[in-house]
Structure formats: structure tokens, C-alpha cells
Design a protein around this motif. Structure first.
Motif, PDB file in Angstrom:
ATOM      1  N   VAL A   1       0.824  -1.371  -0.041  1.00 57.71           N
ATOM      2  CA  VAL A   1       0.153  -0.170  -0.031  1.00 57.71           C
ATOM      3  C   VAL A   1       0.992   1.096  -0.167  1.00 57.71           C
ATOM      4  N   GLY A   2       1.957   1.215   0.580  1.00 57.80           N
ATOM      5  CA  GLY A   2       3.036   2.253   0.667  1.00 57.80           C
ATOM      6  C   GLY A   2       3.644   2.834  -0.478  1.00 57.80           C
ATOM      7  N   VAL A   3       3.709   1.583  -1.087  1.00 54.20           N
ATOM      8  CA  VAL A   3       4.359   1.766  -2.816  1.00 54.20           C
ATOM      9  C   VAL A   3       3.227   2.512  -3.574  1.00 54.20           C
ATOM     10  N   ILE A   4       1.990   1.413  -3.644  1.00 62.63           N
ATOM     11  CA  ILE A   4       0.840   2.195  -4.273  1.00 62.63           C
ATOM     12  C   ILE A   4       0.525   3.620  -3.993  1.00 62.63           C
ATOM     13  N   MET A   5       0.669   4.164  -2.625  1.00 61.11           N
ATOM     14  CA  MET A   5       0.494   5.644  -2.299  1.00 61.11           C
ATOM     15  C   MET A   5       1.212   6.756  -3.136  1.00 61.11           C
ATOM     16  N   VAL A   6       2.712   6.075  -3.137  1.00 65.42           N
ATOM     17  CA  VAL A   6       3.577   7.095  -3.839  1.00 65.42           C
ATOM     18  C   VAL A   6       3.340   7.144  -5.393  1.00 65.42           C
ATOM     19  N   MET A   7       2.786   5.986  -6.058  1.00 68.97           N
ATOM     20  CA  MET A   7       2.611   5.792  -7.492  1.00 68.97           C
ATOM     21  C   MET A   7       1.191   6.766  -7.597  1.00 68.97           C
ATOM     22  N   ALA A   8       0.374   6.658  -6.543  1.00 68.07           N
ATOM     23  CA  ALA A   8      -0.851   7.230  -6.743  1.00 68.07           C
ATOM     24  C   ALA A   8      -0.864   8.808  -6.727  1.00 68.07           C
ATOM     25  N   ALA A   9       0.011   9.060  -5.635  1.00 68.75           N
ATOM     26  CA  ALA A   9       0.287  10.679  -5.691  1.00 68.75           C
ATOM     27  C   ALA A   9       0.757  11.162  -7.237  1.00 68.75           C
ATOM     28  N   ALA A  10       1.804  10.372  -7.561  1.00 71.41           N
ATOM     29  CA  ALA A  10       2.362  10.620  -8.911  1.00 71.41           C
ATOM     30  C   ALA A  10       1.233  10.693 -10.110  1.00 71.41           C
ATOM     31  N   ASP A  11       0.454   9.677  -9.945  1.00 76.45           N
ATOM     32  CA  ASP A  11      -0.759   9.589 -11.079  1.00 76.45           C
ATOM     33  C   ASP A  11      -1.724  10.540 -10.808  1.00 76.45           C
ATOM     34  N   TYR A  12      -1.943  11.254  -9.643  1.00 79.42           N
ATOM     35  CA  TYR A  12      -2.662  12.446  -9.680  1.00 79.42           C
ATOM     36  C   TYR A  12      -2.450  13.517  -9.854  1.00 79.42           C
ATOM     37  N   VAL A  13      -0.810  13.735  -9.923  1.00 79.85           N
ATOM     38  CA  VAL A  13      -0.386  14.901 -10.534  1.00 79.85           C
ATOM     39  C   VAL A  13      -0.498  14.713 -11.917  1.00 79.85           C
ATOM     40  N   TYR A  14       0.014  13.604 -12.668  1.00 76.25           N
ATOM     41  CA  TYR A  14      -0.287  13.496 -14.017  1.00 76.25           C
ATOM     42  C   TYR A  14      -1.701  13.640 -14.447  1.00 76.25           C
ATOM     43  N   GLN A  15      -2.745  13.095 -13.734  1.00 73.79           N
ATOM     44  CA  GLN A  15      -4.110  13.332 -14.312  1.00 73.79           C
ATOM     45  C   GLN A  15      -4.527  14.886 -14.641  1.00 73.79           C
ATOM     46  N   LYS A  16      -3.994  15.539 -13.348  1.00 76.58           N
ATOM     47  CA  LYS A  16      -4.394  16.923 -13.486  1.00 76.58           C
ATOM     48  C   LYS A  16      -3.712  17.747 -14.690  1.00 76.58           C
ATOM     49  N   TRP A  17      -2.237  17.221 -14.763  1.00 71.62           N
ATOM     50  CA  TRP A  17      -1.557  17.983 -15.921  1.00 71.62           C
ATOM     51  C   TRP A  17      -2.170  17.567 -17.347  1.00 71.62           C
ATOM     52  N   GLN A  18      -2.662  16.100 -17.216  1.00 73.31           N
ATOM     53  CA  GLN A  18      -3.162  15.578 -18.621  1.00 73.31           C
ATOM     54  C   GLN A  18      -4.749  16.207 -18.927  1.00 73.31           C
ATOM     55  N   THR A  19      -5.279  16.494 -17.778  1.00 66.87           N
ATOM     56  CA  THR A  19      -6.913  17.016 -17.841  1.00 66.87           C
ATOM     57  C   THR A  19      -6.574  18.522 -18.566  1.00 66.87           C
ATOM     58  N   THR A  20      -5.463  19.267 -18.109  1.00 67.03           N
ATOM     59  CA  THR A  20      -5.177  20.403 -18.474  1.00 67.03           C
ATOM     60  C   THR A  20      -4.834  20.651 -19.890  1.00 67.03           C
ATOM     61  N   GLN A  21      -3.977  19.722 -20.272  1.00 66.00           N
ATOM     62  CA  GLN A  21      -3.696  19.491 -21.714  1.00 66.00           C
ATOM     63  C   GLN A  21      -4.742  19.197 -22.633  1.00 66.00           C
ATOM     64  N   ASP A  22      -5.765  18.429 -22.282  1.00 68.19           N
ATOM     65  CA  ASP A  22      -7.080  18.177 -23.079  1.00 68.19           C
ATOM     66  C   ASP A  22      -7.885  19.133 -23.199  1.00 68.19           C
ATOM     67  N   LEU A  23      -7.783  20.194 -22.086  1.00 71.92           N
ATOM     68  CA  LEU A  23      -8.514  21.264 -22.298  1.00 71.92           C
ATOM     69  C   LEU A  23      -8.006  22.477 -22.920  1.00 71.92           C
ATOM     70  N   MET A  24      -6.570  22.479 -23.421  1.00 71.66           N
ATOM     71  CA  MET A  24      -6.034  23.377 -23.891  1.00 71.66           C
ATOM     72  C   MET A  24      -6.969  24.072 -24.852  1.00 71.66           C
ATOM     73  N   MET A  25      -6.705  25.398 -25.418  1.00 71.93           N
ATOM     74  CA  MET A  25      -7.345  26.098 -26.249  1.00 71.93           C
ATOM     75  C   MET A  25      -6.397  26.836 -27.068  1.00 71.93           C
ATOM     76  N   SER A  26      -7.002  26.897 -28.431  1.00 73.21           N
ATOM     77  CA  SER A  26      -6.083  27.741 -29.469  1.00 73.21           C
ATOM     78  C   SER A  26      -6.613  29.285 -29.239  1.00 73.21           C
ATOM     79  N   LYS A  27      -6.107  30.222 -29.767  1.00 71.57           N
ATOM     80  CA  LYS A  27      -6.130  31.824 -29.321  1.00 71.57           C
ATOM     81  C   LYS A  27      -7.520  31.917 -30.069  1.00 71.57           C
ATOM     82  N   GLN A  28      -7.844  31.423 -31.062  1.00 70.16           N
ATOM     83  CA  GLN A  28      -9.119  31.624 -31.770  1.00 70.16           C
ATOM     84  C   GLN A  28     -10.231  31.373 -30.777  1.00 70.16           C
ATOM     85  N   GLU A  29     -10.217  30.120 -30.030  1.00 69.33           N
ATOM     86  CA  GLU A  29     -11.248  29.542 -28.991  1.00 69.33           C
ATOM     87  C   GLU A  29     -11.397  30.588 -27.900  1.00 69.33           C
ATOM     88  N   VAL A  30     -10.147  31.186 -27.449  1.00 67.13           N
ATOM     89  CA  VAL A  30     -10.185  31.961 -26.505  1.00 67.13           C
ATOM     90  C   VAL A  30     -10.930  33.457 -26.848  1.00 67.13           C
TER      91      VAL A  30
END
Length: 380
Positions: free
Chosen positions: A223-252
Motif C-alpha cells: 500500500v505504501g508503494v501504491i500510495m507513492v504511485m497514486a500521488a504521482a498519478d494524481y499529478v499526472y491526471q491533473k496535467w493531462q486534463t489541463t492538456q486535454d482542455l488547452m485552447m487555441s487563440k481563436q477559441e479564447v
């Protein structure tokens, strides 16, 4: 150093130079559509309503396992004692319970035993799972993902999702997780496996207690190992969601226009509002008692009826508007009085629909008295 080559006025660039210039222009046009801008708050809110939020399943799994094993460890003696007690009772009375009533009683007893031993663990896991979800995404209720969509039945789209970037990343994460967890399990179990043959010399309670210590220690390490990987995955998911929602200048720009309104449309709306206000004001001019002028640049229409606290400005304007007010006044035989100081003061101090201020009572009263005298003479 030569930074730029300028062709003579009548020279023609080579074919290679034309190709380079053409490619450069094309790249600039394409860059305008690239998603280089951070998602706006409205974009994030719209995505949130659709259920597109940063959420790590690994974080849920890690905390559920942690709380599950922790509750099991805390309640181990209670759970073991109840199961052992009921097992002894079951085998001690199995011969006389082979009737319908006896079997029903045993079944009810098993259900009660499960409720006493399993329900606390399940309830704790349920609470923790809900708490972690709320921590990650808040209270989001969305049926967008549950709505049937025909494109989901398209096998081509299905293969695209299977071999998409996200799917490949999830596959790599799963393989990495198996390798890491397997490695830590190996490090722990290689020292514990040689102790297994010694269990034949222990009685059952001692064997179960020793096995429980081994299992819980191993579980908490995993569980300790999984917690470390989960924290890294949470940071990655936030970054990936931001990348998926990125906008072009025209969209803005388009979103800004939707939120604030197209400037051209807003300008036309304001112009239309001014026109309507002007029409309403001009329709009030025939109700005026007098028009006070500058004489050419300003015109203020005053009205006073019995019971009013003070005269009211029902219309005012300058230049063309002033000329139009005077034209309407002449059409309706309304007196026009030239008084530059009063006209200027009324125009600057009173809005349309406002009453004449106290400091102008005397001046306006003199004008109205003059108007009433003229009207009285005409009437007689």
C-alpha cells in the motif's frame, strides 16, 4: 553578419526560395489553430459539468486498500474471535441442526456473523472512497458519460480509443505498477517463505496470528508503494486534463465574445437603445409647457402640472437634437424661450425625467410665469 537577403527590384527568387517562403507562411497559419492557451475558467467549468475532471483511480485504490487493511488489522482479534466462536458452535451442533428450522437458524447466524465482521470494513471503505472522490473532483453530478451515443458503437472509433495516447499511457502505467509491486513483494517474501515450513510445529491460533502478521506487514508495504504511485498519478491526471482542455487563440477569442458579447453586436444594441430612447423622448416633447434654448446649441423641454413638487425636464438635446425638439415644439405651438444661462444650467444639471433643482426654482418660475401670461393673452 548578413541577417536578411533583399532581392533586387526586378529579380525573381529561385524555386527553392519560393518553396521555403510558402512553407513558412503555411506554418504561421497552422500555428493560429494550435492549442497553446491555458483553459479558461469557463472551459474548465463546462468540462466539469460534462464529467471531464482530473481524477486518479490509483488514489482511490490506494486509500481504499490502506483503510481496508488498517480496519482489518485493528479488528483482527474481534473478527477472528467471532469466526472461531461461531465455527465451534456450528460443528458442535451440526448433528442436531439438520432440520429446516436448524438450517434456517444457522443461516441467520452466518448473516449476523458477516454483519458483525464484514460490515465495519465495508462501511469504512465506502466512506473513504466517497471522501477521496470528493477531495479530487468535489460534488459533481453528471449524466453525460451515461448518455447513449451512436459514435460509441463505431468500431473504428473503438479501435482509435484502444490505441490512443491515453490508452497506451494507461497500459504503460499498469505494466510499471505490476513490475514495481512485484519487485517489493519479492523482496519481502524471499525472507518469509523459508519460515513457512515452521508452521507445522505451531497450533492453529499461533499459525493464524503469525500468518496475519506476515500478510498485514506485506499489505502495508505494498500500500505504501501504491500510495507513492497514486500521488504521482494524481499529478499526472491533473496535467493531462489541463492538456486535454488547452485552447487555441481563436477559441479564447470566441469564448470571450460569447461571455462579453460581440463588440459589434453590443455597439448595434447600444445604438438601437439610444434610438429608442430618443424616440421616447421626442414623443414627450408635445407635452411640454415651454422649450428653453441657448438659442441654437441647446434645447430643454419643461413640463409642470398642478401637484408637482417642481417642474420636470421631459426632453433635452444639443445641436441636431435641439433643432428637432424645437421643430416639434413649433408643430405643436409650444412657446420657445431663449435664456442662455438657464438652458445651459438645466442641460448640465438635470437628466431627462428629473426635477429642476432648488437653485433654479426662481429662474424657471419666471420663465413659466411669462409662458402662462402669453397663453392667457392668446386665450383672451
Amino acid at each position: 553578419m548578413k541577417c536578411m537577403q533583399i532581392f533586387p527590384l526586378h529579380s525573381k527568387p529561385s524555386r527553392l526560395e519560393e518553396d521555403i517562403f510558402t512553407d513558412f507562411v503555411f506554418d504561421l497559419q497552422r500555428f493560429d489553430g494550435e492549442k497553446t492557451e491555458e483553459p479558461t475558467s469557463k472551459k474548465r467549468e463546462d468540462a466539469r459539468k460534462k464529467g471531464q475532471v482530473a481524477r486518479s483511480q490509483e488514489l482511490n485504490t490506494a486509500f481504499v486498500l490502506l483503510i481496508g487493511f488498517l480496519i482489518l488489522r485493528i479488528l483482527w482479534e474481534f473478527i477472528y474471535g467471532n469466526i472461531a466462536e461461531y465455527t465451534i458452535y456450528l460443528y458442535s451442533n451440526i448433528s442436531r441442526n439438520m432440520t429446516t428450522e436448524g438450517i434456517t437458524e444457522l443461516f441467520i447466524g452466518i448473516m449476523i456473523l458477516l454483519a458483525k465482521t464484514v460490515m465495519p470494513v465495508m462501511f469504512a471503505i465506502l466512506i473513504v472512497g466517497m471522501a477521496i472522490n470528493i477531495f479530487q473532483v468535489g460534488l459533481v453530478v453528471s449524466t453525460e458519460k451515461l448518455e447513449p451515443k451512436l459514435e460509441n458503437l463505431n468500431p473504428i472509433n473503438g479501435f482509435g480509443r484502444i490505441f490512443s495516447k491515453r490508452s497506451i499511457v494507461e497500459l504503460c502505467k499498469s505494466i510499471f505498477k505490476i513490475i514495481v509491486i512485484g519487485y517489493f513483494l519479492y523482496l519481502y517474501l524471499k525472507d518469509q517463505i523459508p519460515l513457512v515450513p515452521q508452521f507445522i510445529f505451531f497450533d492453529l491460533p499461533h499459525s493464524l496470528a503469525t500468518a496475519a502478521d506476515v500478510i498485514f506487514t506485506m499489505a502495508f508495504q505494498v500500500v505504501g508503494v501504491i500510495m507513492v504511485m497514486a500521488a504521482a498519478d494524481y499529478v499526472y491526471q491533473k496535467w493531462q486534463t489541463t492538456q486535454d482542455l488547452m485552447m487555441s487563440k481563436q477559441e479564447v477569442k470566441d469564448e470571450f465574445k460569447q461571455m462579453e458579447g460581440d463588440p459589434q453586436i453590443k455597439s448595434r444594441i447600444k445604438q438601437k437603445q439610444r434610438q429608442m430612447a430618443m424616440q421616447r423622448m421626442m414623443s414627450e416633447v408635445p407635452k411640454a409647457d415651454v422649450i428653453v434654448t441657448n438659442p441654437t446649441h441647446l434645447a430643454v423641454a419643461l413640463s409642470y402640472k398642478k401637484g408637482m413638487i417642481a417642474p420636470v425636464v421631459i426632453a433635452k438635446g444639443q445641436d441636431r437634437v435641439a433643432e428637432r425638439i424645437k421643430e416639434i415644439a413649433r408643430e405643436h405651438y409650444i412657446l420657445i424661450v431663449e435664456n442662455k444661462p438657464v438652458a445651459r444650467a438645466l442641460y448640465e444639471a438635470v437628466e431627462v425625467g428629473g426635477m429642476v433643482p432648488a437653485e433654479l426654482y426662481q429662474a424657471v418660475a419666471e420663465i413659466l410665469a411669462y409662458v402662462y401670461r402669453i397663453k392667457h393673452r392668446r386665450a383672451t
